[in-house]
Design an enzyme around this catalytic site. Structure first.
Site, PDB file in Angstrom:
ATOM      1  N   ASN A  48       0.926  -1.126  -0.023  1.00 48.42           N
ATOM      2  CA  ASN A  48      -0.053  -0.091   0.093  1.00 48.42           C
ATOM      3  C   ASN A  48       0.953   1.247   0.064  1.00 48.42           C
ATOM      4  OD1 ASN A  48       0.497   0.664   2.851  1.00 48.42           O
ATOM      5  ND2 ASN A  48      -0.553  -1.324   3.333  1.00 48.42           N
ATOM      6  N   ASP A  91      -3.683  -5.718   3.590  1.00 50.28           N
ATOM      7  CA  ASP A  91      -4.876  -6.687   4.006  1.00 50.28           C
ATOM      8  C   ASP A  91      -4.717  -8.287   3.482  1.00 50.28           C
ATOM      9  OD1 ASP A  91      -6.117  -4.635   5.294  1.00 50.28           O
ATOM     10  OD2 ASP A  91      -7.070  -3.926   3.802  1.00 50.28           O
ATOM     11  N   PHE A 137      -5.112   2.584  14.541  1.00 48.69           N
ATOM     12  CA  PHE A 137      -5.469   3.686  13.622  1.00 48.69           C
ATOM     13  C   PHE A 137      -6.276   2.962  12.591  1.00 48.69           C
ATOM     14  CE2 PHE A 137      -1.890   5.791  15.160  1.00 48.69           C
ATOM     15  CZ  PHE A 137      -1.669   6.964  14.303  1.00 48.69           C
ATOM     16  N   LYS A 160     -14.775  -0.026  15.408  1.00 51.84           N
ATOM     17  CA  LYS A 160     -13.200  -1.024  15.650  1.00 51.84           C
ATOM     18  C   LYS A 160     -12.813  -0.473  16.998  1.00 51.84           C
ATOM     19  CE  LYS A 160      -8.809  -0.718  13.084  1.00 51.84           C
ATOM     20  NZ  LYS A 160      -8.192  -0.232  11.882  1.00 51.84           N
ATOM     21  N   LYS A 171     -11.972  -4.543  18.497  1.00 53.21           N
ATOM     22  CA  LYS A 171     -10.745  -4.865  18.451  1.00 53.21           C
ATOM     23  C   LYS A 171     -10.074  -4.509  20.067  1.00 53.21           C
ATOM     24  CE  LYS A 171     -10.267  -4.592  14.069  1.00 53.21           C
ATOM     25  NZ  LYS A 171      -9.967  -5.800  13.181  1.00 53.21           N
TER      26      LYS A 171
END
Length: 396
Positions: free
Chosen positions: A209, A278, A323, A337, A341
């Site tokens: 990325n 990913d 992040f 998230k 998480k």
């Protein structure tokens, strides 16, 4: 970052003296009060007027010059100094300092100083490796001076080896490490992930990325300046590691997962700023790429969810920050998230906002925790890192 700090810069007779001018300029840009002290031999390599122009202060050479601003100049400066760096430090001056010889302005002021002292040796490789020089460096270290190891490379004399003075940018980072911030993270162990990962398709191609690693590196540098013991696990980036930070280079998501999870249990703060790829190529029938009519077919599988693992295995009193980079529903997805998480903080970054994103030097983020949100305007990634750590410190 150095406003209100007084830095003394000692310059001795070495070809590397020209680098000190760049350092003096960089310190001035950080709003430090910079005073340069030169030996007589240093004047053969660079003119004192250069430093006076760059710093706005008189460059001091002669101990008995009567045109001083203060009554006893070397004592007055020594009292005001927050740090004394000798760069370049020649073998001659190192020998004098190690044995208490104070026969010029630089050495007398050095003797009078009780602040932190740093030396950056610069000389021929054979001189640097001489046992007498090494004994003098060990003696100075025993007196509390910090010795900055010279770099290796091609020297002005034509030899190749150790003896190059570190670059001004590095020396500036060392000074910032010592003076720029309050040490409110002293005694804390902090792990930061940064950069992208690369998932090999074949020996030539890979999936990755656009992450530059700048945000993660800024967080690692800010943590070190605030006194934390920082470990930086970084994917492939074109950045120099911050001063005072332990760098662990990795390539793939699997590499990063292994290095992070192995070190995680002993950390007080974990900040996952890396943009891990990913997906990675999945082997099908012994191959990662299948040829088909009209092109290639690539089978993919998800990489390890590092943040989810860290949240599931978070120990008591450990702070976990992740992040979130979203193109839509930024706050809603980031709050989800935070819960999913089991993180303590999510830094939400909207890639559609001008000034935010991967490669630039600025960012626009919203800090999300269980007790609220803090939106930060456009600021440098260095400033953003400081604000993120401010919010972490409040909650520890």
């Amino acid at each position: 970052m150095l406003k209100g700090k007084t830095v003394l810069l000692g310059v001795t007779g070495s070809i590397a003296a020209y680098k000190a001018a760049y350092l003096a300029s960089a310190l001035k840009k950080q709003h430090a009060d910079v005073h340069v002290l030169m030996t007589r031999n240093a004047e053969y390599f660079i003119n004192p007027i250069t430093f006076e122009t760059l710093t706005g202060n008189k460059c001091l050479v002669d101990t008995f010059d009567r045109n001083f601003e203060f009554q006893v100049e070397h004592v007055s400066l020594a009292k005001r100094a927050d740090l004394f760096l000798v760069a370049p430090a020649s073998a001659d001056v190192i020998g004098k300092l190690a044995n208490g010889i104070a026969d010029d302005m630089l050495t007398t002021t050095f003797m009078a100083c009780t602040c932190g002292k740093l030396l950056a040796p610069a000389m021929n490789t054979r001189m640097y490796e001489n046992p007498v020089l090494q004994d003098n460096l060990r003696k100075l270290a025993g007196y509390g001076c910090e010795i900055l190891e010279p770099e290796e490379g091609y020297l002005a004399c034509g030899d190749t080896g150790a003896g190059k003075m570190p670059e001004p940018d590095y020396l500036l980072q060392v000074i910032l490490l010592r003076l720029a911030c309050r040490k409110d993270l002293a005694g804390k162990r902090m792990l930061v992930t940064a950069g992208p990962t690369r998932e090999a398709v074949d020996p030539v191609r890979f999936i990755t990325n656009h992450s530059s690693g700048k945000m993660g590196y800024a967080l690692a540098a800010a943590g070190a300046r605030r006194g934390a013991d920082v470990t930086l696990v970084s994917g492939p980036v074109a950045l120099e590691p911050p001063a005072g930070v332990r760098l662990i280079p990795v390539v793939s998501a699997e590499d990063m997962f292994r290095e992070v999870t192995r070190r995680a249990p002993e950390q007080d703060i974990i900040i996952k700023a890396a943009a891990v790829a990913d997906y990675r190529p999945r082997t099908v029938s012994g191959e990662k790429i299948k040829k088909k009519e009209g092109g290639l077919e690539l089978a993919l599988e998800r990489t390890e969810d590092i943040l989810k693992y860290l949240g599931a295995h978070k120990r008591r009193n450990q702070f976990l920050c992740g992040f979130s980079m979203e193109t839509e529903n930024l706050l809603e997805n980031s709050r989800k998230k935070l819960q999913a998480k089991n993180a303590d903080m999510i830094v939400a970054n909207n890639l559609k906002v001008e000034g935010a994103g991967f490669a630039g030097d600025t960012n626009v983020v919203t800090i999300i925790t269980g007790d609220g949100e803090v939106s930060l305007g456009k600021m440098t990634k260095e400033e953003t890192a400081g604000r993120i750590l401010d919010e972490i410190v409040k909650r520890m």
